[in-house]
Scaffold this motif. Structure first.
Motif, PDB file in Angstrom:
ATOM      1  N   THR A   1     -29.397  22.376   5.460  1.00 43.83           N
ATOM      2  CA  THR A   1     -29.958  21.061   5.768  1.00 43.83           C
ATOM      3  C   THR A   1     -30.022  20.832   7.273  1.00 43.83           C
ATOM      4  O   THR A   1     -30.663  19.900   7.735  1.00 43.83           O
ATOM      5  N   ARG A   2     -29.326  21.682   8.053  1.00 43.85           N
ATOM      6  CA  ARG A   2     -29.234  21.436   9.495  1.00 43.85           C
ATOM      7  C   ARG A   2     -30.216  22.258  10.309  1.00 43.85           C
ATOM      8  O   ARG A   2     -30.386  22.018  11.489  1.00 43.85           O
ATOM      9  N   ILE A   3     -30.791  23.297   9.693  1.00 45.64           N
ATOM     10  CA  ILE A   3     -31.677  24.148  10.474  1.00 45.64           C
ATOM     11  C   ILE A   3     -33.132  23.942  10.063  1.00 45.64           C
ATOM     12  O   ILE A   3     -33.429  23.599   8.920  1.00 45.64           O
ATOM     13  N   GLY A   4     -34.005  24.118  11.029  1.00 46.64           N
ATOM     14  CA  GLY A   4     -35.432  24.156  10.728  1.00 46.64           C
ATOM     15  C   GLY A   4     -35.875  25.596  10.908  1.00 46.64           C
ATOM     16  O   GLY A   4     -35.678  26.170  11.972  1.00 46.64           O
ATOM     17  N   TYR A   5     -36.435  26.182   9.850  1.00 52.05           N
ATOM     18  CA  TYR A   5     -36.741  27.613   9.894  1.00 52.05           C
ATOM     19  C   TYR A   5     -38.225  27.823   9.676  1.00 52.05           C
ATOM     20  O   TYR A   5     -38.809  27.300   8.729  1.00 52.05           O
ATOM     21  N   MET A   6     -38.831  28.557  10.575  1.00 50.45           N
ATOM     22  CA  MET A   6     -40.246  28.872  10.447  1.00 50.45           C
ATOM     23  C   MET A   6     -40.366  30.390  10.352  1.00 50.45           C
ATOM     24  O   MET A   6     -40.182  31.086  11.334  1.00 50.45           O
ATOM     25  N   PRO A   7     -40.645  30.923   9.147  1.00 53.84           N
ATOM     26  CA  PRO A   7     -40.713  32.384   8.989  1.00 53.84           C
ATOM     27  C   PRO A   7     -41.883  32.975   9.762  1.00 53.84           C
ATOM     28  O   PRO A   7     -42.800  32.258  10.178  1.00 53.84           O
ATOM     29  N   GLY A   8     -41.851  34.291   9.928  1.00 55.38           N
ATOM     30  CA  GLY A   8     -42.863  34.963  10.726  1.00 55.38           C
ATOM     31  C   GLY A   8     -44.257  34.855  10.156  1.00 55.38           C
ATOM     32  O   GLY A   8     -45.231  34.704  10.869  1.00 55.38           O
ATOM     33  N   ARG A   9     -44.330  34.922   8.831  1.00 57.74           N
ATOM     34  CA  ARG A   9     -45.625  34.798   8.204  1.00 57.74           C
ATOM     35  C   ARG A   9     -45.905  33.316   7.972  1.00 57.74           C
ATOM     36  O   ARG A   9     -44.990  32.537   7.756  1.00 57.74           O
ATOM     37  N   PHE A  10     -47.174  32.919   7.980  1.00 62.09           N
ATOM     38  CA  PHE A  10     -47.500  31.525   7.688  1.00 62.09           C
ATOM     39  C   PHE A  10     -47.058  31.215   6.271  1.00 62.09           C
ATOM     40  O   PHE A  10     -47.564  31.787   5.312  1.00 62.09           O
ATOM     41  N   SER A  11     -46.085  30.343   6.122  1.00 54.69           N
ATOM     42  CA  SER A  11     -45.452  30.161   4.824  1.00 54.69           C
ATOM     43  C   SER A  11     -45.567  28.731   4.319  1.00 54.69           C
ATOM     44  O   SER A  11     -44.606  28.137   3.880  1.00 54.69           O
ATOM     45  N   LEU A  12     -46.777  28.203   4.411  1.00 55.89           N
ATOM     46  CA  LEU A  12     -47.002  26.891   3.808  1.00 55.89           C
ATOM     47  C   LEU A  12     -47.985  27.093   2.667  1.00 55.89           C
ATOM     48  O   LEU A  12     -48.503  28.179   2.455  1.00 55.89           O
ATOM     49  N   TYR A  13     -48.238  26.015   1.925  1.00 51.92           N
ATOM     50  CA  TYR A  13     -49.138  26.134   0.783  1.00 51.92           C
ATOM     51  C   TYR A  13     -50.580  26.015   1.258  1.00 51.92           C
ATOM     52  O   TYR A  13     -51.007  24.962   1.710  1.00 51.92           O
TER      53      TYR A  13
ATOM     54  N   ALA B   1     -43.878  34.169  -8.806  1.00 50.23           N
ATOM     55  CA  ALA B   1     -44.095  35.373  -7.998  1.00 50.23           C
ATOM     56  C   ALA B   1     -45.027  35.068  -6.826  1.00 50.23           C
ATOM     57  O   ALA B   1     -44.905  35.665  -5.760  1.00 50.23           O
ATOM     58  N   ARG B   2     -45.955  34.124  -7.034  1.00 51.39           N
ATOM     59  CA  ARG B   2     -46.878  33.792  -5.944  1.00 51.39           C
ATOM     60  C   ARG B   2     -46.121  33.191  -4.756  1.00 51.39           C
ATOM     61  O   ARG B   2     -46.426  33.472  -3.602  1.00 51.39           O
ATOM     62  N   GLU B   3     -45.117  32.362  -5.057  1.00 50.23           N
ATOM     63  CA  GLU B   3     -44.322  31.785  -3.958  1.00 50.23           C
ATOM     64  C   GLU B   3     -43.621  32.893  -3.175  1.00 50.23           C
ATOM     65  O   GLU B   3     -43.486  32.814  -1.963  1.00 50.23           O
ATOM     66  N   LYS B   4     -43.187  33.925  -3.895  1.00 52.98           N
ATOM     67  CA  LYS B   4     -42.548  35.043  -3.201  1.00 52.98           C
ATOM     68  C   LYS B   4     -43.569  35.760  -2.337  1.00 52.98           C
ATOM     69  O   LYS B   4     -43.322  36.085  -1.186  1.00 52.98           O
ATOM     70  N   GLU B   5     -44.744  36.018  -2.941  1.00 51.74           N
ATOM     71  CA  GLU B   5     -45.765  36.795  -2.265  1.00 51.74           C
ATOM     72  C   GLU B   5     -46.269  36.072  -1.022  1.00 51.74           C
ATOM     73  O   GLU B   5     -46.509  36.687   0.010  1.00 51.74           O
ATOM     74  N   MET B   6     -46.467  34.756  -1.127  1.00 48.14           N
ATOM     75  CA  MET B   6     -47.020  34.002  -0.011  1.00 48.14           C
ATOM     76  C   MET B   6     -45.963  33.668   1.039  1.00 48.14           C
ATOM     77  O   MET B   6     -46.278  33.120   2.082  1.00 48.14           O
ATOM     78  N   GLY B   7     -44.698  33.957   0.749  1.00 56.55           N
ATOM     79  CA  GLY B   7     -43.649  33.669   1.720  1.00 56.55           C
ATOM     80  C   GLY B   7     -43.124  32.248   1.638  1.00 56.55           C
ATOM     81  O   GLY B   7     -42.233  31.870   2.381  1.00 56.55           O
ATOM     82  N   THR B   8     -43.698  31.436   0.750  1.00 55.19           N
ATOM     83  CA  THR B   8     -43.236  30.050   0.655  1.00 55.19           C
ATOM     84  C   THR B   8     -41.867  29.961  -0.001  1.00 55.19           C
ATOM     85  O   THR B   8     -41.142  29.002   0.215  1.00 55.19           O
ATOM     86  N   MET B   9     -41.527  30.992  -0.803  1.00 59.99           N
ATOM     87  CA  MET B   9     -40.212  30.980  -1.431  1.00 59.99           C
ATOM     88  C   MET B   9     -39.120  30.983  -0.367  1.00 59.99           C
ATOM     89  O   MET B   9     -38.091  30.334  -0.522  1.00 59.99           O
TER      90      MET B   9
END
Lengths: 317, 370
Positions: free
Chosen positions: A74-86, B198-206
């Motif tokens: 809950t304390r960290i904001g993490y932005m992964p390397g790949r674009f990881s939004l919907y 599995a899509r959430e895993k694949e897209m990195g949103t997981m």
């Protein structure tokens, strides 16, 4: 704020991280600089509580990444390397979803992201998948900030973003830091090191050096020249043969030539190249950059451990 | 709660914005029911039959008339001699032939026996045996009638009366509606959930979801609730289509049917979650559910092939398939109109399966990356 102690991690036989230790002070931007495959993402995932370290320990704001991972999340904001939004949700829908997942509303924390959000606002009803690379990063940053984290962790935020947007992005990070946020960022772009308060140079799972960018370049142990000639490939090969311990590598439109001897002058290099029959020779002294430091450290490393790849042939972004 | 609602809203948006998902969710049940209803139909109608009657008399005409009385057989009038039969079968002009002996009525009256030959086209064995069976029962019927007409006092032969309970007309719709329902629910619940996780895993949103304060159970429930609702809707569509379009009865309690469908959906959903904990990407999830769930459901559950005629090992494997237990439940409720008192065993098995897979997938669902 962040204390990392002797972290090792391996995937099967592949040693990804070796004895990683560093500290990050509150309110600084700390950069992990290194090429792809250096182990940056693995380290980020360990610090973001997504991976258990093989050995060693790390605490963020006093919370252990293994033991206290639930609170820490809950304390960290993490932005992964790949674009990881919907990608199929709009800008606003993404933002609202991540806000409610963290139990906050966009409205109450609007002030945290206002600077960035004003640029996104014209596209607020556009699907995230249809945004430009720069806009995607800004949205991802908003989503990582919306729950008011104490520590922001950005894994390669510059990848796939044009230079202008990258610069804007770093301006935002500096403003966030000035607001008191602690920021850990990784990047393969050496030029981004200059934007950090301190950097760690990472290569093949090792940290080669930790310091401010200024101190790193000031400590560059060799004399550096920028050299240009018509046949660049032959130029680099000839420069390498000029003296033992010398290194040469492509650097933009020039080649950089790092010489271990302090006495060597521009005229010496020119003379040597003319003898070798080069045309259009231009030689000038150059200020070392973080990239020069990196290559120098990397070359030392590989010579000590007698790695068979010849120095300078590892290309950097 | 707010968190949960936000998750479900997001999930519905994913579903409504993906045309492929929509097609599978809403196009598939309708198409499958209609396909199975109209194509996979093993009732025979208007099969062309040749009658070779070398010396027509009163009795032979009566028999021929009886044979053609239902709309099962339709006479091929051009074929009148034995040597035309072979060609007619080859050209697929007839499916069956009935060959009467010379002086049929005479030999019946004088000798007391007459041989009637029935020839079927067994290149299509299912149709052939169905037709021959029909013809035999008509012959038997005719024989009894003949006896009662001519030997009223001495007729002591055993009369066989066959009655098919619950499905007197042997309609195949009774079989495929429950089958399609189990298949659709398995497809939507198990396959679609495993793919969407599995899509959430694949897209990195997981990765981002895991770093959030969401608990694994919240992620799982948020992912499955929309599909539970949609599966239920699908089951209703299949039942309504079966009843309205194909005249399937619905004798038992609709409420019980709804409850059992939800139970079965639960089993399928937990299977889907279990698969998604194993699969790394959407392709993997699709492959695992198609091969591990849909195929056995089609082949081993008794939907298409009767379980009684399978080798014992396959029957044992079939027991582990939820559909094997759900199909008798649906048939029991819809066709026989029975209640929980006769379906408690199947229901208990499904409850057990749901618990088993739910616990298994919760244990397997990691709140870290591999």
């Amino acid at each position: 704020m962040i204390n990392v102690l002797n972290i090792n991690h391996a995937f099967g036989d592949n040693q990804a991280l070796t004895d990683i230790s560093f500290d990050v002070q509150a309110g600084e931007i700390f950069g992990l600089i290194g090429p792809d495959g250096a182990g940056k993402t693995t380290l980020f995932r360990i610090l973001a509580t997504l991976l258990l370290p093989g050995s060693g320990s790390a605490t963020l704001n006093g919370l252990d990444v293994v033991r206290d991972y639930k609170t820490l999340r809950t304390r960290i904001g993490y932005m992964p390397g790949r674009f990881s939004l919907y990608q199929d949700l709009t800008v606003d829908e993404n933002l609202q979803f991540f806000a409610s997942v963290f139990g906050v509303t966009v409205e109450e924390n609007r002030h945290l992201i206002n600077d960035i959000y004003v640029q996104l606002e014209p596209f607020k009803n556009r699907r995230a998948g249809a945004l430009s690379g720069g806009m995607k990063q800004k949205l991802a940053l908003c989503c990582a900030l919306i729950h008011k984290p104490q520590i922001l962790m950005l894994d390669e935020p510059g990848t796939g973003v044009d230079p202008v947007s990258r610069r804007e992005f770093w301006d935002m990070l500096r403003r966030l830091r000035d607001g008191g946020l602690t920021i850990l960022v990784s990047t393969p772009y050496m030029d981004e090191a200059a934007w950090c308060n301190r950097v760690a140079l990472v290569q093949q799972g090792h940290i080669m050096a930790i310091d401010t960018p200024e101190a790193l370049t000031a400590a560059f142990p060799k004399k550096l020249f920028a050299v240009r000639a018509v046949d660049k490939y032959r130029l680099i090969n000839d420069l390498r043969s000029m003296e033992t311990g010398a290194n040469a590598y492509a650097f933009g439109e020039f080649a950089h030539f790092a010489s271990p001897s302090a006495k060597i002058q521009v005229a010496d290099v020119e003379l040597f190249l003319q003898k070798k029959g080069h045309n259009g020779v231009e030689v000038k002294e150059a200020e070392p950059t973080v990239e020069d430091c990196f290559i120098d450290l990397m070359t030392d490393d590989s010579q000590q451990s007698t790695v068979d790849s010849p120095p300078g042939e590892i290309t950097l972004k | 709660m707010n968190r949960f609602l936000a998750f479900i809203t997001k999930e519905f948006r994913h579903i409504l914005r993906d045309r492929r998902t929509l097609m599978i969710l809403f196009g598939m049940p309708v198409i499958q029911v209609l396909l199975f209803g109209f194509v996979l139909n093993n009732e025979v109608q208007n099969a062309r039959v040749a009658v070779i009657d070398p010396s027509p008399d009163h009795e032979s005409r009566t028999l021929t008339h009886k044979l053609l009385a239902d709309d099962i057989f339709k006479l091929a009038p051009d074929i009148t001699s034995l040597n035309e039969l072979e060609g007619a079968f080859r050209r697929n002009e007839i499916k069956m032939a009935m060959v009467l002996p010379h002086d049929f009525a005479g030999s019946l009256a004088k000798v007391g026996t007459a041989t009637v030959q029935i020839i079927g086209d067994a290149s299509d064995p299912n149709t052939a045996s169905t037709l021959v069976q029909y013809a035999q029962s008509i012959l038997l019927n005719y024989q009894q009638e003949y006896n009662s007409r001519n030997l009223p006092s001495t007729a002591t032969g055993i009369k066989v009366e066959t009655r098919m309970r619950y499905n007197p007309e042997m309609k195949s719709v009774y079989n495929f509606v429950p089958g399609v329902m189990t298949l659709i629910l398995m497809l939507v619940s198990a396959m679609m959930t495993s793919i969407t996780i599995a899509r959430e895993k694949e897209m990195g949103t997981m990765e981002v979801l895991l770093v959030s304060p969401l608990k694994p159970i919240q992620i799982i429930l948020g992912k499955t609730t929309p599909y539970l609702a949609l599966s239920f809707l699908n089951a209703a569509v299949v039942v309504v289509l079966g009843v309205v379009v194909f005249g399937m009865p619905l004798k038992g309690s609709v409420l019980l049917l709804a409850f059992e469908s939800i139970l079965y959906t639960f089993v399928a959903l937990s299977l889907g979650i279990f698969i998604s904990t194993k699969a790394k990407d959407q392709m993997g999830a699709m492959f695992m559910s198609a091969l591990g769930l849909l195929m056995p459901t089609m082949l081993l559950s008794g939907f298409i092939f009767p379980r009684e005629s399978m080798p014992v090992p396959l029957q044992v494997i079939g027991n582990a398939i939820p559909a094997t237990w759900f199909i008798p439940i649906v048939k029991g409720i819809m066709i026989k109109g029975v209640g929980l008192e006769s379906l408690w065993k199947e229901t208990l098995v499904l409850v057990g399966m749901a618990m088993f897979f739910l616990v298994l997938s919760l244990r397997n669902f990691k709140d870290r990356l591999e």
